[in-house]
Write an enzyme that holds these catalytic residues in place. Structure first.
Site, short mmCIF file in Angstrom:
data_model
loop_
_atom_site.label_atom_id
_atom_site.label_comp_id
_atom_site.label_asym_id
_atom_site.label_seq_id
_atom_site.Cartn_x
_atom_site.Cartn_y
_atom_site.Cartn_z
N HIS B 193 48.72 57.48 57.30
CA HIS B 193 48.39 57.68 55.90
C HIS B 193 46.95 57.30 55.56
O HIS B 193 46.55 57.34 54.39
CB HIS B 193 49.34 56.89 55.00
CG HIS B 193 50.68 57.56 54.85
ND1 HIS B 193 51.83 57.07 55.40
CD2 HIS B 193 51.04 58.71 54.21
CE1 HIS B 193 52.84 57.88 55.12
NE2 HIS B 193 52.40 58.88 54.41
N ARG B 223 62.47 62.80 48.09
CA ARG B 223 61.42 62.84 47.08
C ARG B 223 60.72 64.18 47.20
O ARG B 223 60.88 64.89 48.19
CB ARG B 223 60.42 61.70 47.24
CG ARG B 223 59.56 61.83 48.49
CD ARG B 223 58.67 60.61 48.68
NE ARG B 223 57.58 60.55 47.73
CZ ARG B 223 56.34 60.99 47.95
NH1 ARG B 223 56.04 61.56 49.11
NH2 ARG B 223 55.40 60.88 47.05
N ASN B 225 56.94 66.24 47.13
CA ASN B 225 55.48 66.13 47.17
C ASN B 225 54.96 67.56 46.99
O ASN B 225 55.72 68.52 47.06
CB ASN B 225 55.03 65.54 48.50
CG ASN B 225 53.60 65.05 48.45
OD1 ASN B 225 52.99 65.01 47.38
ND2 ASN B 225 53.07 64.70 49.61
#
Lengths: 327, 355
Positions: B193, B223, B225
């Site tokens: 990251h 989730r 993105n």
């Protein structure tokens, strides 16, 4: 995001029926479970534990135990429980109250003590009831032809749960040492003679865990090649009062219960996984505190502790006048 | 429901298209009129009927064509699929998870017959009927991860968990938003990251890592993105940047509605039972601006999000140069009316665009 579904505290639960209760030694008893719905259990990895719910009168006890059954046989799960006569009552409940046919609830497996699959060889050090996770690890490694050996310390032959079975099945891989006969695990020579890429695993009393880490470090093992698991039971302590800001409740933590248990008793849905100070799931922010913390977990680092802004309610306590938590 | 699979391409003539059904269920990633990073994770336990959340591994009209595109990418660049030697068990875990899930969730498309270690897998859309021995690699034409991910939409990373970190030690990555498995293989969560702006300073990665390390077996999470892609390209990899990067300069006020796509990733997280690794499927959905604008709520909201996004994020997501063009186009679909909360389009209740 749309209608978020808030996670309930703890891992998924499984309804089980006690299928066997088998005395193993004077203090250790094995409990075997089948799924109440008749299906197979989920697969799991060696080193995983489950949290067993015990309905003890109006109190629910939640204790973690390593899964010790063979991971290649999903028709049942088994745990082995050592009776702790001076403990908080969970193991005594299991020994005295649980019988075949009983309905119980356990959680899906959670593994905080997994095998390192990069290892060229796995060397296990067990002390007493710390043998249990290794039984499942051995089952898993046998399935994949893994390279392993076990060094198991117990007080006497009579108290060494599963030693006979292990010695009979794996005579060249299993070594047992009886402290009652003055024999200790020769840690230094064992750790010095291992091929590169060996990983060591230790489970048992804190003294053994520290000794393995210290010995390995002393002769140059990388930290990341030594793995350990020690479940802490919450220790008793003086009762204390806590203000839970989000729940808008003030509760008192009793002498023989943990902060986490007190929150659950008051109906507060507090997160947890291991209940033994290892996983970090119950980490809670401190809003204000006038007093001192008794940190007993393996999770918070020195900076966290020094900040006075975090507590792990499963095993840690507070001594002082006022404590407010963000829960 | 029987799915009609599209015959379409994600390259050259770009015949990719979304049906009305696919537009309506598109996972629009903005639950409010602005956007900032967050670890916006929730449990992955189904969702509204027909939505991309309903099943564990969503199969849609693009399935067959996406798998053909994956095979093309792999034939040109085999390094898009890699698995370090200790990750084979995690590959079997993933194969089991996908086969069990798809055969239960889409019984008309997939069948799994298990007799001890002898497994028979039937994939009707791709015309596959294979029998193999579970945990015996020699009985499959590829390793277990490659075998099953050649039959599953979306990219897959398998993350080994050790030393209180996650390690990207295996993956199948052919539909990615400009990151490279070959570059990231063997890196840990904090390392891979590294390039993301702002988030590290916000402490997001430390919290996200703790969250992921604690995903328990039986409790998957998810989730969304997002980023932007010009032309419906699945393969926007760094390896092929020379082919697709230049296409960003072809946008005009006339073609932006058809060419500019919102690219959304449905990311899910599963603890794998035998290996204790974490599976990280990253499923890519594409929708053109003009198709998105058929939902008045999305038109209003997308304009506001793109207009107000911090410069760092528009730069990182690669559309800072095209942002003025986008805002010009999107502003025509924003009449200033308020939007209802949540990501779903709600065309029945949301007021039509005032003209």
């Amino acid at each position: 995001m749309s209608a978020p579904q808030k996670a309930k505290a703890g891992a998924e639960k499984i309804a089980v029926t006690v299928s066997a209760v088998v005395p193993v030694t004077e203090y250790v008893t094995r409990f075997e479970f089948t799924r109440t719905d008749g299906a197979d259990f989920p697969p799991f990895s060696g080193g995983a534990h489950t949290v067993v719910s015990m309905e003890d009168g109006d109190r629910t006890r939640l204790n973690p135990y390593s899964l010790m059954s063979d991971p290649t046989d999903l028709s049942h799960y088994a745990i082995s429980v050592r009776r702790e006569d001076t403990g908080r009552g969970g193991s005594a409940f299991m020994h005295s109250q649980v019988a075949p046919g009983d309905a119980m609830t356990i959680t899906c497996p959670v593994n905080l003590f997994g095998l390192d699959w990069r290892a060229k060889k796995h060397i296990f050090f067990a002390g007493g009831i710390g043998i249990t996770p290794f039984l499942a690890m051995i089952g898993q490694l046998e399935q994949t032809n893994g390279n392993w050996e076990l060094h198991y310390a117990a007080r006497t032959p009579e108290s060494a749960a599963y030693a006979d079975m292990l010695l009979a099945k794996f005579p060249t891989k299993v070594h047992v040492y009886y402290s009652g006969q003055g024999v200790r695990i020769p840690l230094e020579s064992l750790l010095s003679g291992q091929p590169l890429g060996t990983h060591a695993y230790v489970c048992g009393p804190a003294g053994l865990i520290d000794l393995v880490h210290d010995t390995a470090t002393g002769i140059g093992w990388p930290h990341s090649n030594v793995h350990s698991e020690e479940f802490l039971a919450p220790a008793p302590g003086a009762p204390f009062e806590v203000r839970l800001c989000k729940s808008d409740k003030t509760i008192t933590v009793g002498e023989h219960e943990s902060l986490l248990e007190a929150m659950e008793r008051e109906g507060v849905d507090a997160p947890f996984l291991c209940r033994g100070g290892s996983c970090g799931q119950c980490e809670t922010n401190v809003v204000s505190a006038d007093g001192g913390f008794i940190h007993r977990d393996h999770w918070l680092d020195d900076d966290d502790r020094a900040s006075g802004k975090k507590i792990m309610p499963c095993v840690s306590r507070f001594v002082g006048t006022t404590l407010e938590l963000d829960r | 429901m029987t799915i009609q699979f599209n015959d379409e391409t994600f390259r050259d003539d770009y015949s990719f298209h979304n049906s009305e059904w696919a537009i309506r269920r598109f996972p629009f990633p903005f639950h409010e009129d602005s956007y900032m990073y967050s670890m916006n994770a929730e449990q992955h336990r189904g969702g509204p009927d027909g939505s991309v959340y309903e099943n564990r591994f969503d199969v849609d009209e693009h399935y067959v064509s996406e798998m053909q595109d994956r095979a093309k990418v792999l034939s040109e660049d085999p390094l898009r699929c890699q698995s370090l030697p200790h990750m084979t068990l995690a590959g079997w875990d993933l194969l089991e998870l996908i086969m069990v899930s798809k055969s239960e969730d889409y019984p008309d498309l997939f069948e799994l017959h298990r007799d001890g270690d002898q497994w028979r897998w039937v994939n009707k859309p791709l015309g596959i009927d294979d029998t193999f021995t579970f945990l015996d690699e020699s009985t499959l034409p590829y390793g277990p991860m490659e075998y099953i991910t050649r039959q599953s939409q979306g990219d897959f990373a398998l993350l080994d968990q050790r030393d209180e970190n996650l390690w990207m030690d295996a993956g199948m990555v052919t539909t990615q938003a400009d990151w490279s498995l070959d570059f990231n293989i063997g890196m840990n969560f904090i390392e891979w990251h590294g390039p993301v702006p702002l988030a590290n300073e916000m402490g997001i990665f430390k919290r996200a890592l703790k969250f992921l390390l604690n995903i328990p077996q039986g409790s998957p999470g998810r989730r969304l993105n997002w980023t932007m892609t010009v032309n419906p390209l699945l393969d926007t990899s760094p390896e092929n940047y020379h082919k697709w990067g230049i296409q960003k300069t072809t946008l005009t006020p006339e073609n932006i509605g058809a060419k500019q796509h919102l690219r959304v990733e449905l990311q899910t997280f599963y603890r794998l039972p035998r290996s204790n690794a974490l599976a990280f499927p990253i499923r890519c959905y594409l929708c053109s601006f003009q198709d998105l604008m058929t939902m008045p709520k999305w038109g209003r909201r997308l304009h506001r999000v793109v207009r107000d996004l911090p410069v760092e994020l528009a730069t990182y997501k690669g559309f800072i140069d095209n942002r003025p063009l986008m805002i010009d186009y999107l502003s025509k679909f924003d009449d200033g009316l308020p939007t209802s909360p949540g990501i779903f389009p709600e065309p029945e209740t949301e007021p039509p665009l005032k003209t």
